[in-house]
Design a protein around this motif. Sequence first.
Motif, short mmCIF file in Angstrom:
data_model
loop_
_atom_site.label_atom_id
_atom_site.label_comp_id
_atom_site.label_asym_id
_atom_site.label_seq_id
_atom_site.Cartn_x
_atom_site.Cartn_y
_atom_site.Cartn_z
N ARG A 47 -7.61 -6.15 9.57
CA ARG A 47 -7.19 -6.07 10.90
C ARG A 47 -7.46 -5.06 11.64
N ALA A 48 -7.21 -5.52 12.98
CA ALA A 48 -7.48 -4.32 13.96
C ALA A 48 -6.78 -2.95 13.72
N ASP A 49 -5.52 -3.12 13.16
CA ASP A 49 -5.04 -1.86 13.01
C ASP A 49 -5.49 -1.03 11.77
N GLY A 50 -6.39 -1.75 11.02
CA GLY A 50 -6.75 -1.00 9.69
C GLY A 50 -6.25 -1.58 8.53
N LEU A 51 -5.02 -2.35 8.55
CA LEU A 51 -4.55 -2.69 7.38
C LEU A 51 -5.33 -3.93 6.78
N TRP A 52 -5.35 -4.07 5.50
CA TRP A 52 -6.13 -5.10 4.65
C TRP A 52 -5.42 -6.53 5.03
N ALA A 53 -6.15 -7.60 5.02
CA ALA A 53 -5.30 -8.86 5.24
C ALA A 53 -5.00 -9.35 3.94
N TYR A 54 -4.10 -10.09 3.82
CA TYR A 54 -3.49 -10.73 2.70
C TYR A 54 -4.46 -11.64 1.87
N GLN A 55 -5.36 -12.48 2.38
CA GLN A 55 -6.27 -13.06 1.84
C GLN A 55 -7.25 -12.54 0.84
N LEU A 56 -7.70 -11.29 1.52
CA LEU A 56 -8.82 -10.53 0.68
C LEU A 56 -7.95 -9.68 -0.25
N ALA A 57 -6.81 -9.21 -0.13
CA ALA A 57 -6.14 -8.18 -1.25
C ALA A 57 -5.78 -9.29 -2.40
N VAL A 58 -5.36 -10.46 -2.05
CA VAL A 58 -4.92 -11.24 -3.22
C VAL A 58 -6.07 -11.70 -4.05
N VAL A 59 -7.23 -12.05 -3.53
CA VAL A 59 -8.49 -12.30 -4.18
C VAL A 59 -8.94 -11.35 -5.18
#
Length: 287
Positions: free
Chosen positions: A175-187
């Motif tokens: 995300r633009a705020d630097g947080l990782w997106a759910y989809q990438l983290a889950v995979v």
Amino acid sequence: MYVGRFAPSPTGALHAGSLVAALASWLDARAARGRWLLRIEDVDTPRCVAGADALIVRQLAACGLQADAPPLRQSTRGAAYARALARLAAAGRVYPCSCSRSDIARALRAQGRAPAPGVEWPYPGTCRDGCRRADGARAQRLRLPDDACVRWSDRRLGERCEDVAASVGDFVLRRADGLWAYQLAVVVDDAAQGVTDVVRGEDLATSTARQLLLQRALGLPSPRYLHVALVLDGQSRKLSKSDAAAPLVPGLGALRDACRHLGVQPHGGSIAEQLESAVVQWRELWR
């Protein structure tokens, strides 16, 4: 060897719908004589509630659901997500995006595709060939392949097909705020934990095609999927923490209710007896 998992977000206590998802994944693992893991999906830190992770573990334990290893916390996994993003970027599969939600809405309206409330808005590709704005924070999006139609089979829902380019478009990995997106983290985490089978609520079936695309792009194995029916409220909406669903009161009563929802008949006078019977019934239903 079978490896399953339950992956709650610590945004509050579990509710009845959460227990159904947890129980289904636990039963599937036990019916296959496999391992059952717990993952705390706390990557979206602003939404997390202090102490909710420990509360969730206690609620599960009070229903007899014990994980076979200490919980994995996504908040400790940033380096692994960064490595995955770097691999995708090196393959030309990532690009920066400066679009805000209002930018995306305007672009969709200009294309005659008015965004519907409550429905995920497909990204129109505004920044695919270069950021629209030179300044400001930027998200990182996955550049979809030319053929983004994904076919997969669900153990309950059957054969599925989704054109991810049409339904979602290039989706966010960071995300633009630097947080990782759910989809990438889950995979990344499913692969790291060796998960062979994902059993979860039907609302997450819409994420499966994206996760399959990411698995293929990263050269990771794809687990089998089983999406179970949701628990609905009096207005036929899924139970949700954001809609103030009542916190779970764990124990034999809650466990029996969850079993009934999953098509498993209550049996015995203790949690251990109920779970033992439920595993046998689940094996007959799904294994």
